[in-house]
Design an enzyme around this catalytic site. Structure first.
Site, short mmCIF file in Angstrom:
data_model
loop_
_atom_site.label_atom_id
_atom_site.label_comp_id
_atom_site.label_asym_id
_atom_site.label_seq_id
_atom_site.Cartn_x
_atom_site.Cartn_y
_atom_site.Cartn_z
N ASP A 124 0.85 -1.19 0.00
CA ASP A 124 0.00 0.00 0.00
C ASP A 124 0.88 1.24 0.00
OD1 ASP A 124 -2.52 1.19 -0.02
OD2 ASP A 124 -2.43 1.55 2.13
N HIS A 131 -4.11 14.00 0.25
CA HIS A 131 -4.26 13.16 1.44
C HIS A 131 -3.06 13.31 2.38
CE1 HIS A 131 -5.05 9.70 4.02
NE2 HIS A 131 -3.88 9.19 3.69
N ARG A 140 1.07 17.51 12.21
CA ARG A 140 2.33 18.26 12.36
C ARG A 140 2.23 19.71 11.94
NH1 ARG A 140 3.78 13.20 10.14
NH2 ARG A 140 3.50 14.04 8.06
N GLU A 197 -10.23 4.05 3.49
CA GLU A 197 -9.35 4.81 2.60
C GLU A 197 -9.77 4.46 1.17
OE1 GLU A 197 -5.17 4.45 3.66
OE2 GLU A 197 -5.49 5.93 5.25
N GLU A 199 -9.13 4.04 -2.46
CA GLU A 199 -7.93 3.83 -3.27
C GLU A 199 -8.27 3.06 -4.54
OE1 GLU A 199 -4.51 2.30 -1.22
OE2 GLU A 199 -5.09 3.16 0.71
N ASP A 229 -8.97 0.47 1.86
CA ASP A 229 -7.96 0.09 2.86
C ASP A 229 -8.50 0.48 4.26
OD1 ASP A 229 -5.50 -0.54 4.07
OD2 ASP A 229 -4.79 1.52 3.79
N ARG A 233 -7.46 4.11 13.00
CA ARG A 233 -6.57 5.26 13.24
C ARG A 233 -5.96 5.25 14.63
NH1 ARG A 233 -5.80 6.44 8.07
NH2 ARG A 233 -7.77 6.83 7.00
N GLN A 236 -3.27 2.60 14.86
CA GLN A 236 -2.12 3.10 14.09
C GLN A 236 -1.32 4.14 14.86
OE1 GLN A 236 -3.23 4.34 10.14
NE2 GLN A 236 -1.16 4.97 9.57
N TYR A 240 2.63 2.88 15.16
CA TYR A 240 3.31 3.05 13.88
C TYR A 240 4.74 3.59 13.96
CZ TYR A 240 3.14 8.12 12.99
OH TYR A 240 3.36 9.47 13.02
N LYS A 249 -3.90 -1.87 9.84
CA LYS A 249 -4.26 -2.06 8.43
C LYS A 249 -4.50 -3.52 8.10
CE LYS A 249 -3.14 2.25 6.99
NZ LYS A 249 -3.95 3.09 6.09
N THR A 253 -8.80 -5.53 3.77
CA THR A 253 -8.73 -4.61 2.65
C THR A 253 -9.71 -5.15 1.62
OG1 THR A 253 -6.43 -3.98 3.06
CG2 THR A 253 -7.24 -3.69 0.81
N THR A 345 -4.51 6.78 -0.47
CA THR A 345 -5.82 7.44 -0.43
C THR A 345 -5.89 8.56 -1.46
OG1 THR A 345 -5.89 6.95 1.90
CG2 THR A 345 -7.48 8.55 1.10
N GLU A 359 -10.03 12.67 7.19
CA GLU A 359 -9.92 13.98 6.55
C GLU A 359 -11.28 14.68 6.47
OE1 GLU A 359 -7.83 11.62 3.38
OE2 GLU A 359 -7.18 13.64 2.82
#
Lengths: 411, 411
Positions: A124, A131, A140, A197, A199, A229, A233, A236, A240, A249, A253, A345, A359
């Site tokens: 992936d 995205h 961030r 997600e 995709e 996907d 969250r 993750q 991660y 994940k 899928t 995504t 999002e």
């Protein structure tokens, strides 16, 4: 732009069918409890190509009688082209094969659809700039939104092939270790921020053993599917660093049931967006290798009607599948027939073009309006459906639905 | 501690053979250009169990005639136990089957060894505390060496099954995108910091479809191999944020050719080290699930003799393979027969017990002395060999060699 190719299958000649003669996508179906067999979608029907090879009407070394398209993909591009051409002739309006084929047209309504191919390995990517920018901004701030490598390589991670399932398979809300930013210690419980997600998936149709160029990569991509996907969250966020997403994940899928071939999409090729910094030569695209495909996601609550929560287009990707595949082989990584590459995504520029609830609800701060309520993340009983098609002159090359309903966690 | 079980195969009765009757590891071999077939190592020989099933002397539903051990693993634990017991009796000193078996003993020297199983998917963990601490110290200082999640979950990432190869396969120095901390822009070239990681690999022998407990996970691990997770440190440094290692780990992962069964290692079980913070209940080990296995790595330059560059032990891992496998399924991730789990680099407490050149040379700042020179990372022509064994009373349960020679990059 080509025009509609007319078929003797009347339902294939309407402007709203996903499956005109111009498309001819490959799937695997069954009737009742019978063994899954290979078929080709045409209008409201599935052409049973297994039966046609069995009876000797088609001859492809038995690769149409495997219950999966991997062996056919492995047979190579000459066969891919020959098969598509033969089908196009056989199914055309005025074809003298009509009476031979009609007994092998199965109403799609009556067919159960299965995984169209065996996924060898699943990768992936994270190659949609809107995205990556949206997610990066949330975590961030906008100045540091894109990781430093993002404009130079299509970054990706290996996913879990065993978790790939066909549209319609229910997905179970996952359990996992969770730790909020203000918690002292982690705890084990159901994910509270389960997401989609939106995709596209590219399917590798020929094996390779060492580094390949972007042009070579483009040639060995057999076709495309829609891909959801599913992503936890909160799992993750805790897991991660520093090795990337793992259990977040791995629940499932989902892919759409029809492989739309690169050949069928040939007239809808489009270039990736302008580069913001030049790419190194090994990632240069020698021509347009992305596709103009409209995409949307519908959310239907357990008791309620569907709300379309986003509309976007595959052309929004910063990197094409061919660039991703070439990058995937730079270190010498062998690729196999049946490898599946998720695009990442696909978010568009606007608020209503985002490819994930993370999002769309801006991390839960701006819940979405849906029929009968609001959503920050997926709730138990919600059904999520991805749809997509390229638009021709009076016809569309569609993918069918990529859907899944969320079941409550097993605690 | 059990004692040596004596076999009529004399070379299996020496204290230094890797393959006494107590071991009986499973591999795949060929002679000349013949098709690969299943065999069991005993002393200096391979017992051709394919031939024994073909002739009717053994009866395991054809699972010994597949050229790979996956079908036998899938047949389940009752069959695993029955086969091992039957082989132990047949090969024992004084066995009345000696004359029947002897024609099927092939000198190991004459045999080419192949992958003993088909890798379904490959996952690599980061579960050695000394390694994580060493690497973290180099990059973030000793105070922030361990990521916050490290003491709570065995963190891992999905690797690439297609890149797993059997001992003896040469490895090609990879190309990749590189960007040093002082470079303005990345460039494409051969990795300059190519490294080993000394690991054990655990092989999943039974499929699972949803979350499983640590105890259940322990029961479905079929056996173990030595594993060298070749790693391009410079490619990794540029690519790994935020999605983890990808091309840095995809060039090759080498495994030893013999699957040493969990049964053969039963007497060498040992507990993981004391927990520094309590684990959540879903990761509790109900008993000792790690193994006491001595490990070493030898480095031989193109023209030179071997230097043993490190000695350590599998008991240094903070998490067992059973804990890793249970964690792997928490989100519902399906596991398959033939899934391979890399332990993570096994470093011990001392300077000479480190499982990678990155640690041994402290990022290149303290090059290692080897025969005829020094090393910070691997040089073209170097051969790296991993070895390992558990020590019984007058015998050892060995793994055979896990070796690979580095070829120059193809630029």
């Amino acid at each position: 732009m080509t025009t509609l190719l007319r078929s003797f299958v009347k339902s294939a000649n309407t402007p709203t069918t996903d499956f005109p003669l111009n498309n001819l996508p490959y799937g695997v179906f069954s009737i009742g409890g019978d063994a899954p067999r290979q078929g080709v979608a045409i209008g409201d029907f599935v052409l049973d190509v297994h039966a046609l090879e069995e009876s000797g009407r088609l001859s492809y070394s038995g690769t149409l009688m495997k219950g999966s398209w991997n062996a056919f993909m492995a047979s190579g591009k000459t066969e891919w082209v020959r098969f598509r051409q033969e089908l196009t002739n056989l199914l055309a309006e005025g074809s003298d094969a009509q009476s031979v084929l009609e007994p092998h047209l199965v109403a799609m309504k009556k067919a159960a659809l299965h995984m169209p191919f065996t996924v060898s390995e699943y990768t992936d990517f994270y190659a949609g700039k809107h995205h990556a920018f949206n997610v990066g901004t949330m975590f961030r701030g906008p100045e540091n939104a894109l990781p430093p490598n993002w404009l130079h390589i299509p970054i990706g991670y290996n996913g879990r092939a065993s978790s790939v399932a066909v549209s319609g398979t229910p997905v179970r809300r996952p359990m996992g270790q969770l730790k909020g930013p203000n918690d002292d210690m982690p705890r084990f419980g159901p994910s509270q921020r389960f997401d989609i997600e939106l995709e596209m998936g590219a399917i590798v149709g020929q094996a390779s053993d060492g580094p390949i160029s972007v042009a070579e990569a483009f040639e060995i991509i057999f076709g495309y599917v829609l891909l959801n996907d599913w992503s936890a969250r909160d799992i993750q966020a805790w897991e991660y660093q520093p090795l990337g997403p793992f259990q977040a994940k791995a629940t499932m899928t989902t892919v759409s049931p029809w492989i739309v071939t690169a050949e069928a999409l040939e007239n809808f090729r489009i270039s990736t967006p302008e580069r913001e910094v030049p790419l190194l030569p090994h990632l240069h695209e020698p021509g347009p290798m992305l596709y103009d495909i409209d995409l949307e996601v519908g959310l239907t609550p357990e008791s309620g009607t569907e709300t379309i929560i986003t509309r976007t287009n595959y052309r929004e990707m910063y990197y094409s599948a061919a660039q991703q595949l070439a990058h995937h082989t730079t270190s010498g990584c062998p690729m196999r027939v049946g490898d599946l590459l998720g695009s990442g995504t696909i978010s568009g520029p606007g608020k209503n073009n985002r490819g994930s609830l993370l999002e769309l609800s801006w991390g839960g701060k701006e819940p979405l309006e849906i029929d009968g309520g609001t959503r920050s993340f997926i709730e138990d009983g919600d059904t999520l459906v991805l749809r997509g098609h390229a638009s021709g002159n009076g016809f569309r090359i569609g993918f069918g639905e990529c859907s899944g309903k969320l079941l409550p966690a097993k605690t």
